[in-house]
Design an enzyme around this catalytic site. Structure first.
Site, PDB file in Angstrom:
ATOM      1  N   LYS A   1     107.955  18.696  83.308  1.00 55.21           N
ATOM      2  CA  LYS A   1     107.128  19.871  83.156  1.00 55.21           C
ATOM      3  C   LYS A   1     105.995  19.771  84.166  1.00 55.21           C
ATOM      4  O   LYS A   1     105.557  18.685  84.542  1.00 55.21           O
ATOM      5  CB  LYS A   1     106.594  20.018  81.729  1.00 55.21           C
ATOM      6  CG  LYS A   1     105.621  18.955  81.249  1.00 55.21           C
ATOM      7  CD  LYS A   1     104.195  19.079  81.719  1.00 55.21           C
ATOM      8  CE  LYS A   1     103.637  20.440  81.407  1.00 55.21           C
ATOM      9  NZ  LYS A   1     102.236  20.550  81.993  1.00 55.21           N
TER      10      LYS A   1
ATOM     11  N   THR B   1      99.941  17.154  87.831  1.00 62.38           N
ATOM     12  CA  THR B   1      99.902  17.262  86.375  1.00 62.38           C
ATOM     13  C   THR B   1     101.286  17.509  85.875  1.00 62.38           C
ATOM     14  O   THR B   1     101.720  18.607  85.697  1.00 62.38           O
ATOM     15  CB  THR B   1      99.017  18.362  85.838  1.00 62.38           C
ATOM     16  OG1 THR B   1      98.972  18.176  84.433  1.00 62.38           O
ATOM     17  CG2 THR B   1      99.449  19.700  86.101  1.00 62.38           C
TER      18      THR B   1
ATOM     19  N   SER C   1      92.061  29.047  75.557  1.00 62.34           N
ATOM     20  CA  SER C   1      92.143  30.024  74.464  1.00 62.34           C
ATOM     21  C   SER C   1      93.574  30.275  74.039  1.00 62.34           C
ATOM     22  O   SER C   1      94.502  29.832  74.670  1.00 62.34           O
ATOM     23  CB  SER C   1      91.491  31.329  74.872  1.00 62.34           C
ATOM     24  OG  SER C   1      92.126  31.878  75.992  1.00 62.34           O
TER      25      SER C   1
END
Length: 413
Positions: free
Chosen positions: A185, A196, A413
């Site tokens: 991923k 990342t 969020s």
């Protein structure tokens, strides 16, 4: 029978190799109504290898996995969660790695030090261990060696990724068919070294731990370390390679023909996964590949390629399908690598064709309309010939779009 060294792509990912199983579940860690945990399990003990982020700020799972890989214990399982990175979480974060490994060990009846852990997501939040542990016990009875379970696991570890990423191959070692597969991923906060990303590669090949680590450490230099999306090196970068030896090939203990074949297969897996991540960069519309040819040394070629791939102005031009070659030459010029700008030839290539843009550092008479067509494809390549030698290097990235800012403006969020 396939020839020695021939690699054949096959369906699947981490469950393609003999003895490997996977499972996934929706634990509700951060995401609602979607799988967000995955487990990889080997029926036999594995030798393990790993490479990890070079960021000084390292997530608890990175520290845990370093201890497992470098400590030499056999590996049996990997537990992965998406949504919360378990980074910058102090002593509590490390304790949670231990609790995760302990729950997995109990659920699978394996030693605690044989369990690797990985996390990806928001930095600074503590893991909800009740949900993590519930997820582990939910996945254990679901472990399966089918292709579907591997694909579901690849989907469960996604964060801002828009598509799951997996690949598998088979090849010959000592007359025996061996398989290797992987999933990963990665979409944002991607930049060497590494990015990342979480990447998990499994194989049923029999190989010594020392050579497994050497093969992985060398290969990441030309694969994962040659991609960039946004210039940010993550706290959680982890590549794990597990080999359980269940194929039954003669154990690779030296750098012979079998080792070369193994490295070739590993490179195919890692490069494929790396390109899948670069091509799925947050908000991107195109995979952008940069090839430097005619360099004096491999290192010079790498520096030049990485400089272009990380240039925000160049990435924006690719998004606009604009053949703004000056930005590429500019990025090469500030890279720190020495070359003669007045000898550079530059080409743009894609499925729509190939065209030369500059010759000996000066623009040729090309069609802007044709250039726009070439640059409008989902995969675009810039080839720069610096005419100094025979060394080459390739880097991968993506265009820079409005959506990248939107995604990262409200990531928490």
């Amino acid at each position: 029978m396939k020839k020695m060294g021939e690699i054949r792509k096959i369906p699947g990912g981490v469950t393609a190799a003999k003895g490997f199983k996977a499972a996934s579940t929706a634990a509700g860690i951060k995401y609602k109504e979607r799988p967000d945990m995955a487990m990889i399990y080997s029926e036999a003990d594995c030798v393990s290898a790993g490479t990890f982020t070079t960021n000084l700020v390292q997530a608890a799972p990175v520290k845990w996995d370093k201890n497992q890989v470098y400590g030499g214990a056999a590996a049996r399982a990997v537990v992965v969660n998406a949504g919360i990175a378990n980074a910058c979480t102090g002593k509590e974060g490390m304790e949670y790695c231990g609790r995760t490994a302990g729950a997995c060990a109990a659920a699978l009846d394996v030693p605690e030090d044989s369990v690797l852990v990985a996390s990806t997501g928001v930095i600074g939040m503590q893991l909800p261990m009740d949900r993590i542990e519930t997820g582990i016990y939910a996945m254990a009875p679901l472990l399966c060696d089918g292709e579907e379970s591997g694909t579901k696991a690849a989907k469960a570890i996604m964060t801002t990724d828009t598509k799951h990423k997996e690949v598998a191959v088979e090849f010959e070692l000592g007359g025996v068919t061996v398989k290797m597969g992987g999933m990963c991923k990665g979409s944002g906060m991607i930049h060497p070294n590494m990015c990342t990303m979480l990447s998990f590669v499994t194989t049923d090949a029999a190989i010594s731990k020392e050579l497994l680590q050497e093969a992985l450490s060398a290969d990441v230099q030309d694969t994962y370390n040659m991609i960039s999306v946004d210039g940010d090196t993550s706290t959680n970068d982890t590549v794990l390679l597990l080999a359980n030896g269940m194929a039954g090939n003669p154990v690779i203990t030296g750098k012979n023909e079998d080792y070369a074949a193994f490295c070739q297969a590993l490179n195919y897996i890692n490069e494929t996964l790396a390109k899948k991540m670069a091509g799925d960069g947050e908000g991107c519309t195109a995979l952008f590949e940069v090839k430097i040819v005619g360099a004096d040394t491999k290192e010079q070629a790498k520096v030049l390629a990485k400089s272009v791939i990380t240039s925000s102005l160049t990435k924006a031009a690719i998004f606009g399908h604009d053949a703004n070659w000056g930005r590429i030459l500019c990025a090469m010029g500030y890279s720190g690598a020495q070359f003669d700008p007045e000898r550079v030839d530059l080409y743009f290539e894609s499925a729509a064709g190939s065209m030369q843009i500059i010759k000996d550092g000066v623009a040729v008479d090309y069609s802007e309309e044709q250039a726009t067509v070439v640059l409008s494809q989902p995969e675009v390549t810039a080839v720069a010939d610096v005419k100094m030698g025979t060394a080459t290097a390739t880097a991968w990235g993506c265009d820079l779009t409005f959506d990248y800012v939107k995604i990262n403006a409200d990531y928490r969020s």
